[in-house]
Scaffold this motif. Structure first.
Motif, mmCIF file in Angstrom:
data_model
loop_
_atom_site.group_PDB
_atom_site.id
_atom_site.type_symbol
_atom_site.label_atom_id
_atom_site.label_comp_id
_atom_site.label_asym_id
_atom_site.label_seq_id
_atom_site.Cartn_x
_atom_site.Cartn_y
_atom_site.Cartn_z
ATOM 1 N N ASN A 155 -7.415 2.113 8.907
ATOM 2 C CA ASN A 155 -6.680 3.069 9.884
ATOM 3 C C ASN A 155 -5.246 3.132 9.678
ATOM 4 O OD1 ASN A 155 -6.870 5.195 11.936
ATOM 5 N ND2 ASN A 155 -5.713 3.806 13.268
ATOM 6 N N VAL A 156 -4.466 1.942 9.487
ATOM 7 C CA VAL A 156 -3.188 1.861 9.030
ATOM 8 C C VAL A 156 -2.859 2.263 7.937
ATOM 9 C CG1 VAL A 156 -1.273 0.376 8.415
ATOM 10 C CG2 VAL A 156 -2.617 -0.381 10.537
ATOM 11 N N GLY A 157 -3.824 2.090 6.789
ATOM 12 C CA GLY A 157 -3.619 2.857 5.689
ATOM 13 C C GLY A 157 -3.805 4.243 5.455
ATOM 14 N N ARG A 158 -4.756 4.817 6.443
ATOM 15 C CA ARG A 158 -4.820 6.170 6.630
ATOM 16 C C ARG A 158 -3.662 6.799 7.091
ATOM 17 N NH1 ARG A 158 -10.352 5.161 7.897
ATOM 18 N NH2 ARG A 158 -9.802 4.723 10.003
ATOM 19 N N ILE A 159 -3.068 6.086 8.231
ATOM 20 C CA ILE A 159 -1.681 6.619 8.669
ATOM 21 C C ILE A 159 -0.435 6.696 7.774
ATOM 22 C CG2 ILE A 159 -0.082 6.030 10.509
ATOM 23 C CD1 ILE A 159 -2.292 5.152 12.088
ATOM 24 N N ILE A 160 -0.468 5.683 6.923
ATOM 25 C CA ILE A 160 0.562 5.483 5.860
ATOM 26 C C ILE A 160 0.234 6.500 4.843
ATOM 27 C CG2 ILE A 160 1.545 4.300 4.044
ATOM 28 C CD1 ILE A 160 0.904 1.446 5.520
ATOM 29 N N PHE A 211 0.833 -1.267 -0.033
ATOM 30 C CA PHE A 211 0.250 -0.063 -0.019
ATOM 31 C C PHE A 211 0.977 1.398 -0.173
ATOM 32 C CE2 PHE A 211 -2.208 3.395 2.145
ATOM 33 C CZ PHE A 211 -3.380 3.678 1.385
ATOM 34 N N GLY A 212 1.803 0.988 0.868
ATOM 35 C CA GLY A 212 2.876 2.440 0.647
ATOM 36 C C GLY A 212 3.535 2.610 -0.626
ATOM 37 N N GLN A 213 3.822 1.786 -1.227
ATOM 38 C CA GLN A 213 4.353 2.253 -2.741
ATOM 39 C C GLN A 213 3.214 2.698 -3.622
ATOM 40 O OE1 GLN A 213 7.543 -0.507 -4.500
ATOM 41 N NE2 GLN A 213 6.369 -1.841 -3.014
ATOM 42 N N LYS A 214 2.038 1.917 -3.646
ATOM 43 C CA LYS A 214 0.894 2.196 -4.624
ATOM 44 C C LYS A 214 0.509 3.571 -4.095
ATOM 45 C CE LYS A 214 -0.779 -2.148 -5.489
ATOM 46 N NZ LYS A 214 -1.957 -3.201 -5.486
ATOM 47 N N ASN A 215 0.358 4.019 -2.794
ATOM 48 C CA ASN A 215 0.142 5.346 -2.559
ATOM 49 C C ASN A 215 1.129 6.470 -3.036
ATOM 50 O OD1 ASN A 215 0.137 7.350 0.491
ATOM 51 N ND2 ASN A 215 -1.749 7.088 -0.815
ATOM 52 N N MET A 216 2.488 6.150 -2.850
ATOM 53 C CA MET A 216 3.292 7.327 -3.236
ATOM 54 C C MET A 216 2.940 7.277 -4.869
ATOM 55 S SD MET A 216 5.138 8.588 -0.768
ATOM 56 C CE MET A 216 6.708 9.095 -1.558
ATOM 57 N N VAL A 217 2.876 6.348 -5.451
ATOM 58 C CA VAL A 217 2.624 6.435 -6.947
ATOM 59 C C VAL A 217 1.508 7.540 -7.188
ATOM 60 C CG1 VAL A 217 2.003 5.311 -8.897
ATOM 61 C CG2 VAL A 217 3.633 4.331 -7.459
ATOM 62 N N ASN A 242 3.006 9.763 4.133
ATOM 63 C CA ASN A 242 3.372 10.009 2.880
ATOM 64 C C ASN A 242 2.979 11.283 2.095
ATOM 65 O OD1 ASN A 242 4.269 7.336 2.764
ATOM 66 N ND2 ASN A 242 2.423 6.635 1.248
ATOM 67 N N VAL A 243 1.813 11.847 2.453
ATOM 68 C CA VAL A 243 1.461 13.269 2.165
ATOM 69 C C VAL A 243 2.335 14.386 2.571
ATOM 70 C CG1 VAL A 243 -0.312 14.910 2.190
ATOM 71 C CG2 VAL A 243 -0.942 12.629 1.725
ATOM 72 N N HIS A 244 2.891 13.846 4.130
ATOM 73 C CA HIS A 244 3.782 14.675 4.550
ATOM 74 C C HIS A 244 5.123 15.262 3.736
ATOM 75 C CE1 HIS A 244 2.343 16.572 8.320
ATOM 76 N NE2 HIS A 244 1.939 15.387 8.620
ATOM 77 N N GLN A 245 5.465 14.335 3.323
ATOM 78 C CA GLN A 245 6.673 14.287 2.264
ATOM 79 C C GLN A 245 6.876 15.371 1.424
ATOM 80 O OE1 GLN A 245 9.100 12.080 3.459
ATOM 81 N NE2 GLN A 245 7.499 11.149 4.529
#
Length: 373
Positions: free
Chosen positions: A344-349, A283-289, A353-356
């Protein structure tokens, strides 16, 4: 009758002496004046830090460090004001010199505030010339590990009957000053070069950037040296450290999660828990994309680590290139973790990520404007 009672009460109130003379009340500092006592002057600004830390999880009494800070004076001044908190810094270990005369030490004296301003004032024996680069050299200092998880601190976890230690950090909002002397306000962005010396027993040592290819620093007996590449210009509160024996999964592994995202992406957790890190890896990778598509700006750092640690004050912290999480905010056990918890884990990730971009790339001038974050 009611009027008489009211007059009696007013008279009694007026007869009580004021807690302080009226002149004192009128001359008391305003809220703005009180706030100004905590704000650094902008007479000098940092442009580059070279920080060396000796971090040993098995020595919880203290850590040691050294720092070179390259600064630019904006006025002709013989004073430098920055931050340092819960440190021992001796006069013999402080030097200040100009780029043009590196052998001439301008240091005269210093004071380190014992109140909560944490101001570290250095007095010089002559003025610095406006816009001429100078270096503050702290050859040695002793710092204290934070007991409240704000700063650099020691954490523990247990596997079976064995207890393991690690060192990590939480420097937001104003605790980089607890790791090294610095201009610890968001607007004072600079480039950071970090070197961590750690015992050989601790194999996983990470910071914001990848390991440097060309070594610059000397070895220290009894420790393994970990030199990291220079960061982009960034705020002090976004620095992060990890000294541990955590294990990881990453997007270099063969399988469905390989190279979903274009930069090296790792998820660190306790040994033998890597199956719980797979959701964050995917999820972290897909979200960054998707965030790169949305913002139309690429993530600027050359790696992105996410680390789950047992003890952490916040849910997670968006340190640029090394995001630290509580274990429960990053790890998912398939078939056990509820759907709501997984969401919730997805929301936190996603939040980190948005903070980057929002917070890391674009930062508030001060914590007064934390809404920007």
């Amino acid at each position: 009758m009611y009027l008489l009672t009211l007059l009696t009460v007013i008279g009694a109130a007026c007869a009580v002496p004021l807690a302080a003379p009226l002149t004192e009340l009128l001359s008391a500092p305003t809220e703005q004046e009180r706030a100004a006592a905590y704000v650094l002057p902008r007479d000098t600004i940092p442009t580059f830090y070279d920080v060396r830390l000796i971090l040993d999880p098995d020595n919880e009494a203290y850590f040691t460090g050294a720092a070179d800070i390259r600064i630019l004076p904006f006025i002709n001044t013989n004073h430098i004001v920055l931050h340092a908190m819960e440190m021992v810094i001796n006069a013999a270990d402080i030097e200040v010199f100009s780029e043009r005369a590196p052998t001439v030490n301008l240091y005269q004296s210093h004071t380190l505030a014992t109140d909560d301003t944490h101001l570290f004032r250095i007095n010089l024996n002559q003025n610095m010339t406006i816009l001429q680069p100078h270096t503050i050299r702290i050859k040695h200092y002793v710092g204290q590990y934070a007991l409240n998880m704000f700063g650099v601190y020691v954490s523990t976890y247990t596997t079976g009957s064995t207890t393991y230690k690690l060192i990590t950090s939480q420097l937001q909002p104003t605790f980089a000053r607890r790791a090294f002397p610095c201009y610890d306000e968001p607007s004072f962005k600079a480039i950071f070069r970090t070197t961590i010396y750690a015992p050989q027993a601790y194999k996983v040592v990470r910071s914001n950037m990848p390991i440097r290819a060309n070594e610059l620093k000397p070895a220290v007996d009894g420790y393994v040296k970990h030199e990291f590449d220079d960061t982009l210009s960034m705020s002090t509160y976004l620095l992060a450290y990890l000294v541990s024996n955590l294990d990881y999964v990453d997007n270099a592994m063969e399988g469905p999660y390989k190279d979903i995202y274009r930069v090296p992406f790792r998820v660190y957790s306790r040994p033998d828990t890597q199956n719980t890190a797979m959701f964050a890896l995917e999820f972290g990778q897909k979200n960054m994309v998707e965030l790169e598509k949305y913002t139309e700006f690429e993530y600027e750092f050359p790696k992105l680590d996410k680390a789950a640690v047992p003890d952490f004050a916040a849910g997670a912290m968006e340190n640029w290139g090394l995001v630290i999480y509580r274990e429960v905010a990053l790890l998912v056990t398939e078939g056990v973790t509820t759907t709501a918890t997984k969401q919730n884990v997805g929301r936190i990730i996603c939040h980190e990520n948005v903070h980057q971009w929002f917070g890391n790339e674009v930062s508030p001038l001060s914590w007064t404007y934390t809404w920007l974050n």
